[in-house]
Design an enzyme around this catalytic site. Structure first.
Site, PDB file in Angstrom:
ATOM      1  N   LYS A  80     102.411 -18.060 -64.919  1.00 41.95           N
ATOM      2  CA  LYS A  80     102.716 -18.518 -63.568  1.00 41.95           C
ATOM      3  C   LYS A  80     101.923 -17.656 -62.578  1.00 41.95           C
ATOM      4  O   LYS A  80     101.801 -16.439 -62.771  1.00 41.95           O
ATOM      5  CB  LYS A  80     104.222 -18.370 -63.321  1.00 41.95           C
ATOM      6  CG  LYS A  80     104.732 -18.960 -62.017  1.00 41.95           C
ATOM      7  CD  LYS A  80     106.246 -18.796 -61.942  1.00 41.95           C
ATOM      8  CE  LYS A  80     106.842 -19.415 -60.697  1.00 41.95           C
ATOM      9  NZ  LYS A  80     108.318 -19.252 -60.661  1.00 41.95           N
ATOM     10  N   SER A 155     110.574 -23.571 -59.582  1.00 41.73           N
ATOM     11  CA  SER A 155     109.216 -23.376 -59.112  1.00 41.73           C
ATOM     12  C   SER A 155     108.174 -23.207 -60.215  1.00 41.73           C
ATOM     13  O   SER A 155     106.984 -23.336 -59.952  1.00 41.73           O
ATOM     14  CB  SER A 155     109.164 -22.167 -58.195  1.00 41.73           C
ATOM     15  OG  SER A 155     109.479 -20.975 -58.902  1.00 41.73           O
ATOM     16  N   SER A 179     114.268 -21.227 -61.635  1.00 35.13           N
ATOM     17  CA  SER A 179     112.860 -21.631 -61.623  1.00 35.13           C
ATOM     18  C   SER A 179     112.181 -21.680 -62.990  1.00 35.13           C
ATOM     19  O   SER A 179     111.063 -22.190 -63.092  1.00 35.13           O
ATOM     20  CB  SER A 179     112.052 -20.716 -60.702  1.00 35.13           C
ATOM     21  OG  SER A 179     112.243 -21.085 -59.362  1.00 35.13           O
TER      22      SER A 179
END
Lengths: 488, 100
Positions: A80, A155, A179
């Site tokens: 990420k 996210s 997330s």
């Protein structure tokens, strides 16, 4: 086999380690699939092609020279983009970090490299991790591989989509309020948020420091154990990292659930659940009972206060953490400023997106002198009540089972107001507030053809039991060989 | 919960060092008002004698020995600076009229 896409991390590491296949081939396959598919998906912000291939070749040479390779040998991995990577652009999905090339590696990338994994690129996310759909990335949306008209969740949407579509074997995400688990549920992959402090936050671009935690997204529960093993452990550079021993996570996987007590919290089942989500959870509960577990109805009475408490605590911490983006030492800088204060204001006004601005404003409001007791302090007290709820329940049961999300993946633009979007996280927030480990495991498809996730919540530092129960869910009601059809 | 005024929103934006366009200010006023109304639900919780939980896990302040450790080189630390002069960060004048 014409491609190694969809091989598990465990399979890749074993075959690369034994010399049955080269890391160069595996990484080459991943890069080829990314080149072919990611135009439609938008999972990656950066593909680090040359460095990944060079690292793979080096690994193959080491093996030929007789080196014993690490537990993630040759496994292509996406990080990420809020995980800092030396010499590779890192923006956390924000314009305010456009062009920033970090001068150091975070703990996550260090540890993965030490295990001989190959980082192939950086995955898309909602700006600074603030969002539940990856629509809030400053750069582009990511699409759900099961249906490209739907969001992948967020996210960590890029991390989830990349694993789901077979672009990489595994990825790392971060989870502040769901997330990792929510996009894992939406994309039909396994997502594990470890106990707060289990994994170092060194080199994580901070959102809410008392809630943030790094964890794996994988296609199998066994791979989640393998990845967690590689990244867990104390790190003196993170003052909140726990000096606790790290167990052998894979050891618990085959031991089944016979004799385990599984709590079913009423507050998570009495709400507006999609019928398909409810049906999938009913099947999951039946499967766990058939496998020898007992289920117990439990109550977590402060659950409905988790959302307000979270949306006061997390933005407060964010408003403080994001004060560092001022255009002085790194990142973007407004060109037209007339004074230092003007420079701060214009840099931040132009660099942050609408959701980040909202949260900074909300946090600044909650921390303001005169309002602190009513909002921030009160939210921290409610947080303590939520933690006590769990302590009481975990005196009675080994693990708690809930749906990960109330619905399957929603359409782009479906969440019209910020509050609508916040409600998408309603089942995942308590876990972060209490600092406990949580995992989402696929437990079937809805009538819309989209994946459904079962969420397991555990006692502090007891990720092993989550993995053990998750393995039974995977084997009984998991997706099996069903793969997303949205991207080919 | 009283509605937020435009002036309050401007004050918060100033505290946050955040430039907001007039249209953004008005949108923020409405959205923050709605959120605070929703999140005000916590006021009803009985938190008598409940100590605030500042951390997810109990922990003591972690201090290391006060000895120099390796860190980023000055060159590396300056690599991302938008504007610098040698080892100095260049910023607009802080005291009006002090530009040279």
């Amino acid at each position: 086999v014409t491609t190694t896409a969809y091989w598990t991390a465990a399979e890749i590491a074993k075959r690369v380690g034994s010399g049955e296949i080269t890391a160069e081939r595996v990484v080459g396959d991943a890069l080829a699939r990314i080149a072919e598919v990611d135009k439609k998906l938008g999972a990656f912000l950066v593909v680090d092609r040359e460095r990944a291939l060079t690292a793979a070749k080096l690994l193959d040479e080491r093996r030929k020279a007789g080196d014993k390779l690490g537990p993630l040998a040759g496994v292509p991995i996406a990080l990420k983009d809020n995980l800092v990577t030396k010499d590779v652009a890192t923006t956390a999905g924000s314009r305010i970090l456009a062009g920033w090339i970090p001068p150091y590696d975070g703990s996550a990338s260090e540890k993965l490299r030490a295990a001989d994994a190959i980082v192939v690129g950086k995955a898309n996310l909602d700006e600074f991790g603030m969002g539940s759909s990856t629509e809030r990335s400053a750069w582009k949306p990511t699409r759900n591989p099961w249906n490209v008209e739907r969001v992948p969740g967020g996210s960590s949407g890029g991390s989830a989509a990349a694993v789901s579509a077979g672009l990489v074997a595994a990825s790392l995400g971060t989870d502040t309020g769901g997330s990792i688990r929510q996009p894992a549920a939406f994309c039909g992959v396994v997502g594990l948020k470890p106990t707060y402090g289990r994994v170092s936050r060194w080199g994580v671009i901070a959102f809410a420091s008392s809630l943030d935690q790094v964890g794996p997204l994988t296609r199998t529960v066994a791979d989640a154990a393998l990845l967690l093993q590689a990244i867990a452990g104390h790190d003196a550079r993170d003052a909140t990292s726990l000096p606790a021993p790290v167990p052998e996570f894979s050891a618990a996987l085959g031991s089944g659930v016979r004799g385990l007590k599984i709590g079913l919290p009423r507050e998570y089942f009495d709400t507006q659940l999609d019928n398909d989500v409810r049906a999938a959870l009913d099947k999951t509960i039946a499967a766990l009972r058939d496998a020898g577990a007992t289920t117990v109805d439990v109550t977590l009475p402060h659950t409905k206060l988790a959302l307000p408490a979270y949306y006061l605590v997390a933005p407060s911490e964010a408003s403080s953490n994001l004060a560092r983006y001022d255009g002085i030492r790194y990142g973007a800088r407004a060109e037209t400023a007339t004074s230092l204060e003007d420079l701060y204001k214009k840099t931040r006004g132009a660099g942050f997106g609408p959701e980040v601005k909202r949260r900074i404003m909300l946090g600044t409001y909650a921390l303001r002198s005169g309002y602190y007791d009513a909002y921030y302090k009160k939210a921290q007290q409610v947080r303590a009540l939520i933690k006590r709820d769990f302590e009481r329940v975990f005196a009675e049961v080994d693990v708690v089972l809930t749906p990960t999300t109330p619905t399957t993946a929603f359409a782009f633009g479906a969440k019209a107001t910020p509050l609508d979007m916040y409600l998408a996280d309603v089942f995942t927030l308590s876990c972060n507030l209490a600092g406990l480990p949580g995992m989402s495991v696929p437990c079937g498809l809805g009538a819309d053809g989209l994946p459904i996730g079962a969420q397991l919540l555990g006692k502090g530092l007891d990720e092993a039991t989550l993995l053990r129960v998750g393995a039974v869910i995977e084997a009984t009601v998991g997706l099996g060989d069903r793969r997303p059809g949205g991207v080919g | 919960m009283p509605d937020l005024t435009r002036k309050e929103v401007e004050e918060i934006a100033l505290l946050a060092r955040l430039h907001l366009e007039p249209a953004e200010l008005e949108k923020m006023r409405v959205e923050l008002g709605a959120m605070l109304e929703h999140f005000g639900a916590i006021a009803a919780a009985d938190t008598t004698d409940i100590p605030p939980m500042t951390h997810a896990v109990p922990m003591d302040m972690a201090l290391r020995a006060d000895e120099p450790q390796p860190s980023l080189s000055v060159e590396d630390a300056l690599r991302g600076v938008p504007k610098h002069d040698g080892n100095l960060f260049v910023v607009p004048a802080i005291i009006p009229g002090s530009e040279s």
